[in-house]
Design a protein around this motif. Structure first.
Motif, PDB file in Angstrom:
ATOM      1  N   GLY A 192       0.770  -1.236   0.000  1.00  0.00           N
ATOM      2  CA  GLY A 192       0.000   0.000   0.000  1.00  0.00           C
ATOM      3  C   GLY A 192       0.798   1.282   0.000  1.00  0.00           C
ATOM      4  N   SER A 193       2.097   1.196  -0.225  1.00  0.00           N
ATOM      5  CA  SER A 193       2.893   2.426  -0.283  1.00  0.00           C
ATOM      6  C   SER A 193       3.958   2.318  -1.374  1.00  0.00           C
ATOM      7  CB  SER A 193       3.545   2.715   1.067  1.00  0.00           C
ATOM      8  OG  SER A 193       4.528   1.759   1.352  1.00  0.00           O
ATOM      9  N   THR A 194       4.547   3.447  -1.674  1.00  0.00           N
ATOM     10  CA  THR A 194       5.572   3.526  -2.710  1.00  0.00           C
ATOM     11  C   THR A 194       6.868   4.016  -2.074  1.00  0.00           C
ATOM     12  OG1 THR A 194       3.853   4.089  -4.301  1.00  0.00           O
ATOM     13  CG2 THR A 194       6.110   4.513  -4.967  1.00  0.00           C
ATOM     14  N   THR A 195       7.965   3.338  -2.385  1.00  0.00           N
ATOM     15  CA  THR A 195       9.263   3.673  -1.813  1.00  0.00           C
ATOM     16  C   THR A 195      10.271   3.839  -2.938  1.00  0.00           C
ATOM     17  OG1 THR A 195       8.709   2.262   0.078  1.00  0.00           O
ATOM     18  CG2 THR A 195      11.000   2.953  -0.129  1.00  0.00           C
ATOM     19  N   SER A 196      11.076   4.884  -2.843  1.00  0.00           N
ATOM     20  CA  SER A 196      12.113   5.160  -3.828  1.00  0.00           C
ATOM     21  C   SER A 196      13.462   4.660  -3.311  1.00  0.00           C
ATOM     22  CB  SER A 196      12.198   6.667  -4.083  1.00  0.00           C
ATOM     23  OG  SER A 196      13.298   6.970  -4.901  1.00  0.00           O
ATOM     24  N   PHE A 197      14.251   4.063  -4.223  1.00  0.00           N
ATOM     25  CA  PHE A 197      15.579   3.575  -3.887  1.00  0.00           C
ATOM     26  C   PHE A 197      16.579   4.030  -4.944  1.00  0.00           C
ATOM     27  CE2 PHE A 197      12.728   0.326  -2.173  1.00  0.00           C
ATOM     28  CZ  PHE A 197      13.252   0.099  -0.910  1.00  0.00           C
ATOM     29  N   SER A 198      17.772   4.422  -4.508  1.00  0.00           N
ATOM     30  CA  SER A 198      18.858   4.569  -5.473  1.00  0.00           C
ATOM     31  C   SER A 198      19.168   3.162  -5.968  1.00  0.00           C
ATOM     32  CB  SER A 198      20.093   5.192  -4.814  1.00  0.00           C
ATOM     33  OG  SER A 198      20.678   4.272  -3.903  1.00  0.00           O
ATOM     34  N   VAL A 199      19.913   3.052  -7.034  1.00  0.00           N
ATOM     35  CA  VAL A 199      20.227   1.734  -7.595  1.00  0.00           C
ATOM     36  C   VAL A 199      20.948   0.872  -6.559  1.00  0.00           C
ATOM     37  CG1 VAL A 199      21.512   0.513  -9.401  1.00  0.00           C
ATOM     38  CG2 VAL A 199      20.243   2.598  -9.963  1.00  0.00           C
ATOM     39  N   SER A 200      21.981   1.412  -5.922  1.00  0.00           N
ATOM     40  CA  SER A 200      22.742   0.619  -4.948  1.00  0.00           C
ATOM     41  C   SER A 200      21.898   0.281  -3.723  1.00  0.00           C
ATOM     42  CB  SER A 200      24.028   1.342  -4.540  1.00  0.00           C
ATOM     43  OG  SER A 200      23.727   2.564  -3.914  1.00  0.00           O
ATOM     44  N   ASP A 201      21.067   1.224  -3.266  1.00  0.00           N
ATOM     45  CA  ASP A 201      20.221   0.954  -2.103  1.00  0.00           C
ATOM     46  C   ASP A 201      19.157  -0.095  -2.408  1.00  0.00           C
ATOM     47  OD1 ASP A 201      21.675   2.752  -0.619  1.00  0.00           O
ATOM     48  OD2 ASP A 201      20.180   4.359  -0.730  1.00  0.00           O
ATOM     49  N   PHE A 202      18.698  -0.149  -3.649  1.00  0.00           N
ATOM     50  CA  PHE A 202      17.734  -1.174  -4.047  1.00  0.00           C
ATOM     51  C   PHE A 202      18.340  -2.562  -3.864  1.00  0.00           C
ATOM     52  CE2 PHE A 202      16.052  -4.043  -7.320  1.00  0.00           C
ATOM     53  CZ  PHE A 202      14.708  -4.034  -6.989  1.00  0.00           C
ATOM     54  N   PHE A 203      19.575  -2.741  -4.321  1.00  0.00           N
ATOM     55  CA  PHE A 203      20.215  -4.052  -4.206  1.00  0.00           C
ATOM     56  C   PHE A 203      20.587  -4.367  -2.756  1.00  0.00           C
ATOM     57  CE2 PHE A 203      20.661  -3.225  -8.762  1.00  0.00           C
ATOM     58  CZ  PHE A 203      20.098  -4.391  -9.238  1.00  0.00           C
ATOM     59  N   LYS A 204      20.919  -3.352  -1.957  1.00  0.00           N
ATOM     60  CA  LYS A 204      21.158  -3.576  -0.526  1.00  0.00           C
ATOM     61  C   LYS A 204      19.863  -4.001   0.168  1.00  0.00           C
ATOM     62  CE  LYS A 204      24.916  -0.272  -0.144  1.00  0.00           C
ATOM     63  NZ  LYS A 204      25.299   1.066   0.311  1.00  0.00           N
ATOM     64  N   PHE A 205      18.759  -3.380  -0.209  1.00  0.00           N
ATOM     65  CA  PHE A 205      17.466  -3.739   0.362  1.00  0.00           C
ATOM     66  C   PHE A 205      17.118  -5.179   0.010  1.00  0.00           C
ATOM     67  CE2 PHE A 205      12.749  -3.841  -0.075  1.00  0.00           C
ATOM     68  CZ  PHE A 205      12.439  -3.712   1.262  1.00  0.00           C
ATOM     69  N   LYS A 206      17.340  -5.560  -1.238  1.00  0.00           N
ATOM     70  CA  LYS A 206      17.080  -6.943  -1.658  1.00  0.00           C
ATOM     71  C   LYS A 206      17.907  -7.912  -0.821  1.00  0.00           C
ATOM     72  CE  LYS A 206      17.278 -10.278  -5.400  1.00  0.00           C
ATOM     73  NZ  LYS A 206      17.423 -11.344  -4.411  1.00  0.00           N
ATOM     74  N   LYS A 207      19.167  -7.578  -0.618  1.00  0.00           N
ATOM     75  CA  LYS A 207      20.042  -8.447   0.174  1.00  0.00           C
ATOM     76  C   LYS A 207      19.528  -8.568   1.612  1.00  0.00           C
ATOM     77  CE  LYS A 207      24.876  -9.291   1.205  1.00  0.00           C
ATOM     78  NZ  LYS A 207      26.248  -8.889   0.975  1.00  0.00           N
ATOM     79  N   SER A 208      19.053  -7.470   2.189  1.00  0.00           N
ATOM     80  CA  SER A 208      18.541  -7.530   3.563  1.00  0.00           C
ATOM     81  C   SER A 208      17.281  -8.392   3.643  1.00  0.00           C
ATOM     82  CB  SER A 208      18.283  -6.135   4.123  1.00  0.00           C
ATOM     83  OG  SER A 208      17.168  -5.536   3.518  1.00  0.00           O
TER      84      SER A 208
END
Length: 124
Positions: free
Chosen positions: A37-53
């Motif tokens: 239900g929400s939208t979150t913005s990620f830089s490219v590197s932060d997106f992959f860090k989030f995936k890893k977490s």
């Protein structure tokens, strides 16, 4: 995706499931994730860090631990104002979404590399 993010952004869908979607913004060089239900913005590197977490969450422990606190996990992505309180099914849905998006991003890179390679061969 609605333009609630920014009316000037130019986004393209990367991957979508029943529970969410990942979009790429070439104008701002970032990824947008719609989930829970929400939208979150990620830089490219932060997106992959989030995936890893998300990949590092111990789902088996969440399922086998009898403590009530083990039913959920709290994830706070780096450089965002968002935090996610995730149950096991949420973790699995998010993994599915992020795995699909990563695959599509990598596939797009491979296709572009092949096209560049074939253009160089044609020009030679």
């Amino acid at each position: 995706m609605s333009n609630k993010i920014c009316p000037l952004t130019n986004v393209e869908e990367v991957f979508k499931t029943e529970t969410g979607a990942i979009y790429q913004c070439s104008r701002k060089n970032c990824y947008w994730m719609e989930f829970a239900g929400s939208t979150t913005s990620f830089s490219v590197s932060d997106f992959f860090k989030f995936k890893k977490s998300i990949d590092n969450i111990d789902v088996e422990k969440m399922l086998t631990d009898t403590a009530r606190s083990a039913d959920f996990t709290l994830v706070m992505p780096f450089r965002t104002e968002r935090c996610f309180l995730l149950a096991v099914q949420d973790v699995l849905n998010l993994r599915d979404l992020l795995d699909g998006a990563k695959f599509m991003i990598e596939l797009n890179s491979i296709v572009k590399a092949c096209l560049r390679s074939s253009q160089i061969t044609v020009l030679a």
